[in-house]
Structure formats: C-alpha cells, structure tokens
Design a protein around this motif. Structure first.
Motif, PDB file in Angstrom:
ATOM      1  N   LYS A 100      -2.078  38.067  51.806  1.00 53.00           N
ATOM      2  CA  LYS A 100      -2.919  38.983  51.661  1.00 53.00           C
ATOM      3  C   LYS A 100      -3.175  39.481  50.347  1.00 53.00           C
ATOM      4  CE  LYS A 100      -2.439  40.423  56.307  1.00 53.00           C
ATOM      5  NZ  LYS A 100      -1.473  40.070  56.885  1.00 53.00           N
ATOM      6  N   GLN A 101      -2.144  39.184  49.427  1.00 51.68           N
ATOM      7  CA  GLN A 101      -2.264  39.635  47.881  1.00 51.68           C
ATOM      8  C   GLN A 101      -1.584  38.438  47.077  1.00 51.68           C
ATOM      9  OE1 GLN A 101      -0.297  43.356  48.366  1.00 51.68           O
ATOM     10  NE2 GLN A 101       1.369  42.590  46.873  1.00 51.68           N
ATOM     11  N   VAL A 102      -2.008  38.383  45.823  1.00 57.55           N
ATOM     12  CA  VAL A 102      -1.345  37.408  45.060  1.00 57.55           C
ATOM     13  C   VAL A 102       0.077  37.565  44.632  1.00 57.55           C
ATOM     14  CG1 VAL A 102      -1.904  36.198  42.764  1.00 57.55           C
ATOM     15  CG2 VAL A 102      -3.702  37.094  43.998  1.00 57.55           C
ATOM     16  N   PRO A 103       0.935  36.810  45.052  1.00 55.36           N
ATOM     17  CA  PRO A 103       2.270  37.064  44.769  1.00 55.36           C
ATOM     18  C   PRO A 103       2.617  36.903  43.089  1.00 55.36           C
ATOM     19  CG  PRO A 103       2.208  34.784  45.776  1.00 55.36           C
ATOM     20  CD  PRO A 103       0.602  35.479  45.672  1.00 55.36           C
ATOM     21  N   GLY A 104       3.379  37.986  42.603  1.00 56.16           N
ATOM     22  CA  GLY A 104       3.835  37.855  41.285  1.00 56.16           C
ATOM     23  C   GLY A 104       4.411  36.533  41.049  1.00 56.16           C
ATOM     24  N   LYS A 105       5.578  36.223  41.963  1.00 58.99           N
ATOM     25  CA  LYS A 105       6.134  35.027  41.693  1.00 58.99           C
ATOM     26  C   LYS A 105       6.202  34.180  42.972  1.00 58.99           C
ATOM     27  CE  LYS A 105       9.306  36.464  37.986  1.00 58.99           C
ATOM     28  NZ  LYS A 105      10.548  37.084  37.701  1.00 58.99           N
ATOM     29  N   LEU A 106       5.810  32.992  42.745  1.00 56.92           N
ATOM     30  CA  LEU A 106       5.640  32.163  44.094  1.00 56.92           C
ATOM     31  C   LEU A 106       6.465  31.225  43.897  1.00 56.92           C
ATOM     32  CD1 LEU A 106       4.464  30.960  46.669  1.00 56.92           C
ATOM     33  CD2 LEU A 106       2.830  29.895  45.438  1.00 56.92           C
ATOM     34  N   ILE A 107       7.399  30.800  44.730  1.00 55.42           N
ATOM     35  CA  ILE A 107       8.575  29.502  44.539  1.00 55.42           C
ATOM     36  C   ILE A 107       7.853  28.559  45.775  1.00 55.42           C
ATOM     37  CG2 ILE A 107      10.713  28.680  44.894  1.00 55.42           C
ATOM     38  CD1 ILE A 107      11.886  31.106  43.337  1.00 55.42           C
ATOM     39  N   VAL A 108       7.628  27.559  45.426  1.00 58.40           N
ATOM     40  CA  VAL A 108       7.424  26.315  46.194  1.00 58.40           C
ATOM     41  C   VAL A 108       8.418  25.440  46.451  1.00 58.40           C
ATOM     42  CG1 VAL A 108       5.592  24.458  46.623  1.00 58.40           C
ATOM     43  CG2 VAL A 108       4.754  26.646  45.409  1.00 58.40           C
ATOM     44  N   VAL A 109       8.881  25.343  47.631  1.00 59.43           N
ATOM     45  CA  VAL A 109       9.861  24.111  47.855  1.00 59.43           C
ATOM     46  C   VAL A 109       9.191  22.834  48.289  1.00 59.43           C
ATOM     47  CG1 VAL A 109      12.009  23.686  49.119  1.00 59.43           C
ATOM     48  CG2 VAL A 109      11.270  25.923  48.703  1.00 59.43           C
ATOM     49  N   GLY A 110       9.539  21.944  47.294  1.00 59.85           N
ATOM     50  CA  GLY A 110       8.774  20.710  47.724  1.00 59.85           C
ATOM     51  C   GLY A 110       7.750  20.267  46.654  1.00 59.85           C
ATOM     52  N   ALA A 111       7.668  19.302  45.845  1.00 61.77           N
ATOM     53  CA  ALA A 111       6.475  18.863  45.027  1.00 61.77           C
ATOM     54  C   ALA A 111       5.721  17.903  45.658  1.00 61.77           C
ATOM     55  CB  ALA A 111       7.193  18.632  43.590  1.00 61.77           C
ATOM     56  N   GLY A 112       5.299  17.958  46.953  1.00 64.46           N
ATOM     57  CA  GLY A 112       4.281  17.102  47.299  1.00 64.46           C
ATOM     58  C   GLY A 112       3.057  17.577  47.277  1.00 64.46           C
ATOM     59  N   THR A 136       6.859  28.264  40.613  1.00 55.82           N
ATOM     60  CA  THR A 136       7.958  27.513  40.214  1.00 55.82           C
ATOM     61  C   THR A 136       7.969  26.487  41.391  1.00 55.82           C
ATOM     62  OG1 THR A 136       8.971  29.126  39.097  1.00 55.82           O
ATOM     63  CG2 THR A 136      10.110  27.246  39.582  1.00 55.82           C
ATOM     64  N   VAL A 137       8.152  25.349  41.158  1.00 55.59           N
ATOM     65  CA  VAL A 137       8.249  24.237  42.146  1.00 55.59           C
ATOM     66  C   VAL A 137       9.513  23.714  42.270  1.00 55.59           C
ATOM     67  CG1 VAL A 137       7.290  22.287  43.290  1.00 55.59           C
ATOM     68  CG2 VAL A 137       5.716  23.726  41.871  1.00 55.59           C
ATOM     69  N   VAL A 138      10.348  23.820  43.534  1.00 55.59           N
ATOM     70  CA  VAL A 138      11.756  23.179  43.492  1.00 55.59           C
ATOM     71  C   VAL A 138      11.646  21.890  44.080  1.00 55.59           C
ATOM     72  CG1 VAL A 138      14.086  23.427  43.995  1.00 55.59           C
ATOM     73  CG2 VAL A 138      12.592  25.478  43.334  1.00 55.59           C
ATOM     74  N   GLU A 139      11.994  20.645  43.490  1.00 59.71           N
ATOM     75  CA  GLU A 139      12.064  19.505  44.277  1.00 59.71           C
ATOM     76  C   GLU A 139      13.364  18.510  44.135  1.00 59.71           C
ATOM     77  OE1 GLU A 139       9.572  17.455  45.876  1.00 59.71           O
ATOM     78  OE2 GLU A 139      11.193  16.121  45.830  1.00 59.71           O
ATOM     79  N   PHE A 140      13.659  18.417  45.416  1.00 60.04           N
ATOM     80  CA  PHE A 140      14.873  17.554  45.453  1.00 60.04           C
ATOM     81  C   PHE A 140      14.916  16.299  44.790  1.00 60.04           C
ATOM     82  CE2 PHE A 140      17.793  14.749  48.070  1.00 60.04           C
ATOM     83  CZ  PHE A 140      18.702  15.620  48.450  1.00 60.04           C
ATOM     84  N   LEU A 141      13.740  15.514  44.574  1.00 55.48           N
ATOM     85  CA  LEU A 141      13.978  14.201  43.739  1.00 55.48           C
ATOM     86  C   LEU A 141      13.639  14.574  42.053  1.00 55.48           C
ATOM     87  CD1 LEU A 141      11.803  12.102  46.503  1.00 55.48           C
ATOM     88  CD2 LEU A 141      14.323  12.138  46.012  1.00 55.48           C
ATOM     89  N   ASP A 142      13.887  13.518  41.449  1.00 51.79           N
ATOM     90  CA  ASP A 142      13.344  13.594  39.951  1.00 51.79           C
ATOM     91  C   ASP A 142      12.229  13.700  39.626  1.00 51.79           C
ATOM     92  OD1 ASP A 142      16.210  14.317  39.393  1.00 51.79           O
ATOM     93  OD2 ASP A 142      16.747  12.085  39.407  1.00 51.79           O
ATOM     94  N   LYS A 143      11.261  13.169  40.700  1.00 52.18           N
ATOM     95  CA  LYS A 143       9.848  13.211  40.137  1.00 52.18           C
ATOM     96  C   LYS A 143       8.998  14.066  41.330  1.00 52.18           C
ATOM     97  CE  LYS A 143       7.476   9.289  41.091  1.00 52.18           C
ATOM     98  NZ  LYS A 143       6.951   8.317  42.233  1.00 52.18           N
ATOM     99  N   ILE A 144       7.686  14.462  40.931  1.00 53.56           N
ATOM    100  CA  ILE A 144       6.854  15.087  41.779  1.00 53.56           C
ATOM    101  C   ILE A 144       6.206  14.009  42.667  1.00 53.56           C
ATOM    102  CG2 ILE A 144       6.344  17.098  40.308  1.00 53.56           C
ATOM    103  CD1 ILE A 144       3.778  16.105  39.719  1.00 53.56           C
ATOM    104  N   THR A 145       5.589  14.387  43.720  1.00 52.46           N
ATOM    105  CA  THR A 145       4.644  13.401  44.518  1.00 52.46           C
ATOM    106  C   THR A 145       5.435  11.900  44.404  1.00 52.46           C
ATOM    107  OG1 THR A 145       3.148  13.039  42.516  1.00 52.46           O
ATOM    108  CG2 THR A 145       2.337  14.510  44.192  1.00 52.46           C
TER     109      THR A 145
END
Ligand code: FAD
Ligand code: NAI
Length: 466
Positions: A170-182, A200-209
């Motif tokens: 409903k509103q733009v978050p000030g800070k969004l954390i994304v889990v998973g760089a897929g 900020t994107v938190v990804e388990f592996l050492d690369k995105i996608t």
C-alpha cells in the motif's frame, strides 16, 4: 456430466489445454478454485508484475532520463493507488478474456476445487457450495505452484510478503529486503527501488540468477548495482523479528561466520516456488510424485496412471507460463489422437528488469560441463547504433554454436528490450540454424536486433561493427 477431458487448474497450462481441446472437438471442462481463470500468471504473477515493471520504468525514466532527452517535467509525483489500479485493470481485462475464450471454444468452466475421486472421476467442491462429480475419459492435472516458504519466517503478506503481497504494497517501503536473487526478487525489487525503496537482496549463493550464463549474470548484477540495488551474496536469512517500528532481519554467511542484523520495513521472500498438489487425491488415485512434489511424466505428459496427464509448474521443467502453455497444447493434441511435442532445448527465459535478460538454450557453463566443443560470438550493446541513439548501451549479446553440428545451441542477452528479441533466436534454433544463417539474414537498421546479427558474425570471426 460426462467429458472427454477434465482439466484441473485454470492457469496458462490448463486454459490453453482447454482451448486447444475445444478446437479439436473434445468435450472439455476446466475446474478452477481461485474464482478467476488465468492462474498464477494472470492473477498474481506474470501480468501484474509486468504492469508494475512497465509503470515504474516510466516513473523512473520521467525522473532520471527525460531531462537528458530534452523533456522537462515539473512536479513529478507518484500516484501509487493509480499505479496499482492500472495493474488490476490489466489483470481483470485478461482474466475476463480467458473466460470468453472458454465460452468461444465450448469449454465448461466449473468454479470450485477439484479432486481425482477414482478412475475417470473428478469430484468438485463447488465455490457456491455443494459438490459435483464429473465423469471423464481423460484428466489433465494443471494445478501449478505456490511460493516456497522460508523456515521460521511467517509470511503475513503485509510486512513479510511473498510475491503476491509484493504486488500490492500500500506504500513504498523505506527499506526493502529481498531474500533470493532470482527472477521474482530482481523484478519486484526493481519495481520498488524505482519507486523509492532502498533495496538489499540477500542471496544464498555467490552469484545472482544462478541458472543464467555466468558472464551475463555478472554484467546484470553490475547494472543493478549501478542503479542502487545492494547485494549480500553468499548469505542466508536466519530470522526476521517484528518490532513496533519495523523488521530486524538476521543474516549470516552461508558458509558460516558471525551474524549481522539489517533493518527493514518490508521483507520479500522469493526463494523459489514448489508444485501445488494438495487435496488433489494423488495418493488415492495412485498418481506418483517425486520427493519434491513434482508429478513426473513419460515425455508425452502421461503420469503413471492411465488417462491422467500432467502439465505446467506442477511437473518437471522450468516454471514458466509459455512452457505450461505449450505443454497444454501438446497434451490436448495427444489426447485428441494427434501429435504433440515440446522442445525443452529451446524455451526462452526472460527477466523483465531494465536492462532485461533474455536467454535460450545452453549456457557456456553447461556446454563446458557436458564436454561440448563450441565457438562463441559476442557483441556489446555499446556498439549498436540504435542502443546508442536511445542511450540504452548497457549489455551484450552472446551466441554459442556447437562445433560438431554447426548449430546455434545457446543465446544469452542483456539489454533494453532483449525480451522481444529472443523470439527471433528461438525460431532460428528450432530450424537448426547456424550462426552464419542468422548473420546472412537481413536485419532492419537501426534496430537492437542487429546486435544479434553482429554476435553471430563473431562466431566465425568477422564481427564488423565493433
Ligand atoms: P498456475 O498458473 O499456477 O495455475 C494453476 C491454477 O490451478 C491456479 O489458478 C490454482 O488456483 C488452480 N488449482 C490448483 N489446485 C486446484 C484444484 N485442486 N482444483 C481447482 N483449481 C486448482 N512466467 C513467465 O513465463 N513469465 C513471467 O513473466 C512470469 N512472471 C511471474 C511473476 C511472478 C510474481 C510469479 C509468481 C510467477 C511468474 N511466472 C512467470 C511463472 C508463471 O506464473 C507460471 O510458470 C505459470 O503460471 C504456470 O502455469 P500453470 O498453469 O502450470 O499453473
Ligand atoms: P528462483 O529460483 O528464480 O530464485 C530463487 C533464488 O533464491 C535463487 O537464487 C536461490 O539460490 C535463492 N535462495 C534459495 N534459498 C535461499 C535462502 N534460504 N536464502 C537466500 N537465498 C535463497 O525463484 P523465484 O525468484 O522465487 O521465482 C520462482 C519461479 O517463478 C522462477 O523460477 C521462474 O520460473 C518463475 N518466474 C518467472 C518470471 C519470468 O519469467 N520473468 C518472473 C517471476 C517468476
């Protein structure tokens, strides 16, 4: 009621299967429980996400790109309710369109939850109450998928959201954390970053996608970083604590080490999707699923039970709407006694960020792992005249040709609008084209697609414009 075919699930797999079956004269019913046809794709997936990507791209361009093009806007502001409304309008129009297509092709649309109740019988718990049993010669399971949960993190779809909640904040978050760089994390992360969130994107592996060609994936990450997206690669989320003012997200290195805490207003969990077959009666019907819940098929969409077929996200292969659609068509044709086939070597994959990622076929890593000798041709968007004219010079095209067969076996692109360019590549690959076949095909000038032509020339060492 007695049918030739009953389809359980009204997503792109199910509804395209229904249309084709109707065209071929099969008496067909489709069962859908969510109250609207179109499945994940139309309701909470492809379509609403693209509506927000498109609108947010305009918003960012108006703020950041228009002035350099000589277009001045004063008083630019975001009307988020209207942006969400135009997304809903797109969804409504398209889901109603699918209902129309069911009527047009004489397919019965049964609103309710379907369960296989025995050989040739599907029981539907009707949305309006009561139940109905449909007798049928064939059943297609097209029940799709749902988000994979993150253990210990409860989705409330307001502050801790799956893709579904992230499509309707409903509103733009000030800070969004994304889990998973897929795909979901980067597409929806892009939407909210463009609208003003710090992402900020938190990804388990050492690369995105992780499944994308490594060179393209690295260039893609550089592009997203330049736009302001932050990455915590090689990290996992250990927990999310809700406080009165926000969320505290504990992350720790995937390989072990000290934990850190990040603050967020919203957390998007996007760590993959899993097949949805709950309540379908698989066990009692004897339909086997693999340990991850996917229902395998024999290559012709038949499960281990005679007369029961499976298509789309709930079976093996990429979880993509166009893959589900093509499987639906092929399955309907097979059930009608015709020929049906899907070529899994040529399924395009597009990430609708800016720049976009568009790929088909094998990556360099896959070819190396399989010991396939190949030649590569590359062309930077920086050297493409249209890309330069449009000030959209980020990215490249890479074409991979197998030496033994002289066939193009992989194409990997990063750039504005490459999602529209991958179709040409898929047609060429379906016809077994060599890189030279594409290089000798006249491409319109000035277009971004000339970058494909130049990259294919590069396979044989004669790229001309870079
Ligand atoms: P679904 O679309 O999941 O449809 C299955 C339907 O079956 C659902 O509507 C469900 O309600 C219904 N159902 C389940 N069980 C029963 C039952 N027992 N009785 C009755 N009904 C039942 N793919 C792309 O190719 N391009 C994209 O741009 C893209 N963007 C996406 C964005 C997001 C945010 C998400 C989440 C997904 C996206 N996808 C995209 C993936 C795409 O949505 C899926 O691959 C596609 O929807 C799969 O189609 P399907 O028919 O197999 O299943
Ligand atoms: P995904 O499989 O694309 O990406 C999930 C990411 O999460 C991976 O990079 C994985 O390494 C990471 N991950 C897994 N567990 C983790 C953990 N505990 N902590 C941190 N990272 C973790 O899945 P996503 O993005 O959820 O999308 C699901 C599917 O939906 C996609 O695979 C795709 O098939 C479909 N989709 C397609 C789109 C398109 O075609 N444009 C758009 C959106 C979705």
């Amino acid at each position: 009621m007695s049918y030739d075919l009953v389809i359980i699930g009204g997503g792109p797999g199910g509804y395209n299967c229904a249309i084709r079956a109707g065209q071929l004269g099969l008496k067909t019913a489709i069962i859908e429980s969510r109250g609207k046809l179109g499945g994940t794709c139309l309701n909470v997936g492809c379509i609403p996400s693209k509506a927000l990507l498109h609108a947010s791209e305009y918003y960012e361009a108006a703020a950041k790109t228009f002035p350099s093009m000589g277009v001045k806007i004063t008083g630019l502001s975001l009307d988020l309710p209207q942006m969400l409304k135009q997304k809903e309008d797109a969804v409504d129009g398209l889901t109603k369109g699918v209902e129309f297509l069911m009527r047009k092709n004489k397919v019965d649309y049964v609103k309710g939850f379907g369960r296989i109740a025995g050989k040739g019988r599907v029981e539907v718990k009707l949305a309006d109450g009561g139940s109905q049993t449909l007798e049928t010669k064939n059943i297609v399971i097209a029940t799709g998928s749902v988000p994979t949960p993150l253990p210990g993190v409860d989705i409330d779809e307001e502050r801790i959201v799956s893709s579904t909640g992230a499509l309707s904040l409903k509103q733009v978050p000030g800070k969004l954390i994304v889990v998973g760089a897929g795909v979901i994390g980067l597409e929806l992360g892009s939407v909210w970053r463009r609208l003003g969130a710090e992402v900020t994107v938190v990804e388990f592996l050492d690369k995105i996608t992780p499944t994308v060609d490594a060179e393209i994936s690295a260039a893609f990450q550089r592009a997203l970083k330049k736009q302001g997206m932050k990455f915590e690669l090689g990290h996992k989320v250990a927990g999310v604590e809700k406080t009165s003012s926000g969320l505290l997200v504990t992350i720790e290195p995937a390989k072990g080490g000290p934990a850190r805490t990040l603050e967020a207003d919203v957390v998007l969990v996007a760590i993959g999707r899993k097949p949805f077959t709950e309540g379908l009666g698989l066990d009692s019907a004897g339909v086997k699923a693999d340990p991850r819940g996917f229902i395998p098929h024999d290559g012709h969409f038949k499960t281990n039970v005679e007369g029961v077929y499976v298509i789309g996200d709930c079976t093996t292969g990429p979880m993509l709407a166009h893959k589900a659609e093509d499987e639906g068509i092929a399955a309907a044709q097979i059930i009608a006694g015709q020929w049906g086939h899907v070529n899994y070597d040529v399924i395009p994959n597009v990430i609708y960020t800016d720049p976009e990622v568009a790929t088909a076929g094998k990556t360099e890593e896959e070819l190396k792992a399989a010991g396939v000798e190949y030649k590569a041709g590359k062309f930077p968007m920086m050297a493409n005249s249209r890309a330069r004219t449009n000030h959209q010079t980020e990215g490249m095209v890479k074409v991979l040709e197998e030496v033994a067969t002289k066939k193009v076996v992989g194409v990997h692109m990063l750039g504005s609008g490459v999602g529209e360019m991958i179709g040409e590549v898929c047609v060429a690959m379906e016809f077994g084209a060599s890189a030279e076949d594409i290089a000798r095909t006249c491409h319109a000038h000035p277009t971004m697609s000339e970058a494909i032509k130049e990259a294919t020339k590069g396979v044989d060492g004669w790229t001309m414009q870079a």
